[in-house]
Design a protein around this motif. Structure first.
Motif, short mmCIF file in Angstrom:
data_model
loop_
_atom_site.label_atom_id
_atom_site.label_comp_id
_atom_site.label_asym_id
_atom_site.label_seq_id
_atom_site.Cartn_x
_atom_site.Cartn_y
_atom_site.Cartn_z
N ALA A 9 0.89 -1.11 0.13
CA ALA A 9 -0.22 0.11 0.02
C ALA A 9 0.83 1.27 -0.15
CB ALA A 9 -1.00 -0.02 1.20
N LYS A 10 2.06 1.24 0.76
CA LYS A 10 2.89 2.33 0.85
C LYS A 10 3.99 2.46 -0.40
CE LYS A 10 5.06 3.67 4.46
NZ LYS A 10 4.52 5.03 5.09
N GLY A 11 3.70 1.28 -1.16
CA GLY A 11 4.85 1.40 -2.29
C GLY A 11 6.08 1.36 -1.73
N ARG A 12 6.48 0.96 -0.66
CA ARG A 12 7.89 0.78 -0.12
C ARG A 12 8.80 0.02 -0.83
NH1 ARG A 12 8.59 0.95 6.45
NH2 ARG A 12 7.99 3.04 6.73
N PRO A 13 10.00 0.49 -1.47
CA PRO A 13 11.08 -0.33 -2.25
C PRO A 13 11.74 -1.30 -1.31
CG PRO A 13 11.77 1.96 -2.09
CD PRO A 13 10.39 1.86 -1.32
N PRO A 66 3.64 1.74 10.25
CA PRO A 66 4.40 2.96 10.03
C PRO A 66 3.52 3.83 9.59
CG PRO A 66 4.26 1.38 8.11
CD PRO A 66 3.20 0.74 9.07
N SER A 67 4.03 5.10 9.27
CA SER A 67 3.32 6.14 8.95
C SER A 67 2.29 5.89 7.63
CB SER A 67 4.17 7.48 8.80
OG SER A 67 4.97 7.34 7.85
N ALA A 68 1.04 6.49 7.76
CA ALA A 68 -0.10 6.09 6.76
C ALA A 68 0.40 7.07 5.51
CB ALA A 68 -1.28 6.11 7.54
N ASN A 69 1.26 6.81 4.87
CA ASN A 69 1.50 7.66 3.65
C ASN A 69 2.30 7.04 2.68
OD1 ASN A 69 3.75 8.05 5.99
ND2 ASN A 69 4.72 8.76 3.91
N PRO A 70 2.00 7.19 1.28
CA PRO A 70 2.75 6.64 0.41
C PRO A 70 4.41 6.92 0.55
CG PRO A 70 1.20 7.71 -0.74
CD PRO A 70 1.00 8.40 0.65
N ILE A 84 5.09 12.98 2.82
CA ILE A 84 4.92 13.73 4.17
C ILE A 84 4.06 12.77 5.16
CG2 ILE A 84 4.59 15.53 5.31
CD1 ILE A 84 5.00 17.19 2.86
N SER A 85 4.57 12.73 6.42
CA SER A 85 3.48 11.94 7.25
C SER A 85 2.34 12.46 7.48
CB SER A 85 4.30 11.40 8.56
OG SER A 85 5.44 10.82 8.35
N PRO A 86 1.17 11.95 7.60
CA PRO A 86 -0.22 12.32 7.73
C PRO A 86 -0.48 12.76 9.10
CG PRO A 86 -0.34 10.01 7.47
CD PRO A 86 0.97 10.17 7.22
N VAL A 111 5.55 14.71 14.59
CA VAL A 111 6.47 14.19 14.21
C VAL A 111 6.70 12.83 14.85
CG1 VAL A 111 7.98 16.40 13.97
CG2 VAL A 111 7.87 15.12 16.41
N GLU A 112 7.68 11.85 14.21
CA GLU A 112 7.44 10.66 14.56
C GLU A 112 8.11 10.07 16.06
OE1 GLU A 112 8.06 11.37 11.41
OE2 GLU A 112 7.13 9.94 10.15
N SER A 113 7.81 9.27 16.42
CA SER A 113 8.39 9.01 17.64
C SER A 113 9.87 8.93 17.70
CB SER A 113 7.78 7.41 18.23
OG SER A 113 8.30 6.63 17.19
MG MG Z 1 7.30 7.30 7.61
#
Ligand code: MG
Ligand code: AMP
Length: 327
Positions: A64-68, A152-156, A160-162, A189-191
């Motif tokens: 879903a995120k398209g992580r490579p 993980p963060s819910a963005n492609p 940018i993180s949502p 911002v992230e943890s």
């Molecule tokens: Mg992230």
């Protein structure tokens, strides 16, 4: 019901927006239990959640995120009792957890063997990143689901993180089953990630200041250095190598070789996905490599895997497994 179509991602899903109430949490827990993806607010950013024990569900996060790459994910749990099921706990972890959990802090601790998590969650590392979020919606969802949620963060990937449900929908609509709309995230911002698997080390700055951690630990923190073994599976070329030599893009198989197949191939010792489904192949990847590793040391030939979608992350990992070995 989560229908078949959602598993392959071939047909677009209609992403449900759920309300942050008993009905919404029950629906979200139900979707997670069936292997679906649910985005939800935490105090840092919106997370994209999946059942951390379910290989297919975790593979779908990467899809879903398209992580490579299969980089490791943070597992979210409702309380310390639950955390102890998945990681080896010690006095330092206890002190830090009592001071800062629930909150924007992730701890990296030794993974408990046999804890039942998908190896995709840890990118097959022996450590696990784990966190108890403070956001009431995240907590209510974790309690309703009553299981570990990889998120993980819910963005492609690369975006940018949502911090709002609308951001999640803008990036992932029709790729995930649902989003729980819990308004705007406070921290944004992230943890902060603290490594406690050996010498305490700040692995990522984030929502909880380094100074607060240093005050609680009573000592300055070592910072993560590029090249440190712990965080950087992606930097260690042959980290995932099985004992046997691995040959990629094998069309013909030598009699001495064992074939790790993909798609319709004859004579495979194991097949990542006989139907050629990349999500299924991702879900099976680490399990099959471990199995082949345990079963012997004759060379492993791997069928070609298409370089698209999740195939890119699978090939990235396979190339590492096939890389010439260092010492
Ligand atoms: Mg992230
Ligand atoms: P994200 O969930 O996208 O915010 O990112 C998760 C972060 O946690 C990444 O930077 C990972 O490298 C890090 N991480 C997850 N698991 C581990 C682990 N076992 N060891 C070190 N870092 C980890």
């Amino acid at each position: 019901m989560i229908e078949e179509r959602s598993v392959t991602g071939a047909v677009p899903l209609e992403t449900e927006t759920l309300t942050p109430d008993v009905t919404g949490f029950a629906r979200a827990a139900d979707i997670l239990g069936q292997g679906g993806l649910v985005a939800f607010p935490t105090e840092t950013v919106y997370g994209l959640g999946a059942d951390a024990r379910n290989d297919m569900a975790v593979a779908r996060i990467f899809e879903a995120k398209g992580r490579p790459r299969f980089n490791p994910l943070i597992v979210h749990v409702p309380d310390v009792e639950a955390a102890k099921r998945y990681v080896a706990w010690d006095d330092t972890a206890d002190r830090i957890a009592s001071a800062f959990w629930p909150g924007p802090l992730t701890l990296v601790l030794p993974l408990r063997p046999g804890a039942g998590l998908s190896p995709l969650v840890t990118a097959d590392l022996p450590t696990l990143a784990i966190r108890i979020p403070a956001h009431p919606v995240a907590r209510a969802l974790l309690n309703a689901f009553d299981g570990p949620v990889a998120a993980p963060s819910a963005n492609p990937s690369g975006r940018i993180s949502p911090t709002e449900a609308a951001h999640v929908l803008a990036g992932l609509s029709n790729r995930i089953e649902a989003v729980v709309d819990g308004g705007t995230c406070d921290v944004g911002v992230e943890s902060t990630i603290l490594g406690l698997a050996d010498t305490p080390r700040l692995l990522r700055p984030g929502g909880l200041p380094q100074e607060a951690l240093e005050a609680a630990l009573g000592t300055p923190l070592a910072l993560y250095q590029v090249g440190d073994a712990l965080t950087a599976p992606g930097q260690m070329t042959s980290h995932y190598a099985p004992g046997a030599p691995v040959r990629l893009n094998a069309i013909k198989v030598e009699t001495t070789e064992r074939l790790l197949g993909f798609g319709k191939v004859d004579g495979a010792a194991l097949n990542l996905s006989p139907s050629g489904d990349l999500t299924e192949a991702a879900a099976n990847l680490f399990h099959h490599l471990h199995k082949l590793d345990q079963e012997g040391d004759s060379p492993i030939a791997v069928s070609p895997v298409p370089e698209r979608g999740l195939g890119r992350a699978i090939n990235d990992r396979l190339r590492r497994a096939a890389a010439p070995r260092g010492t």
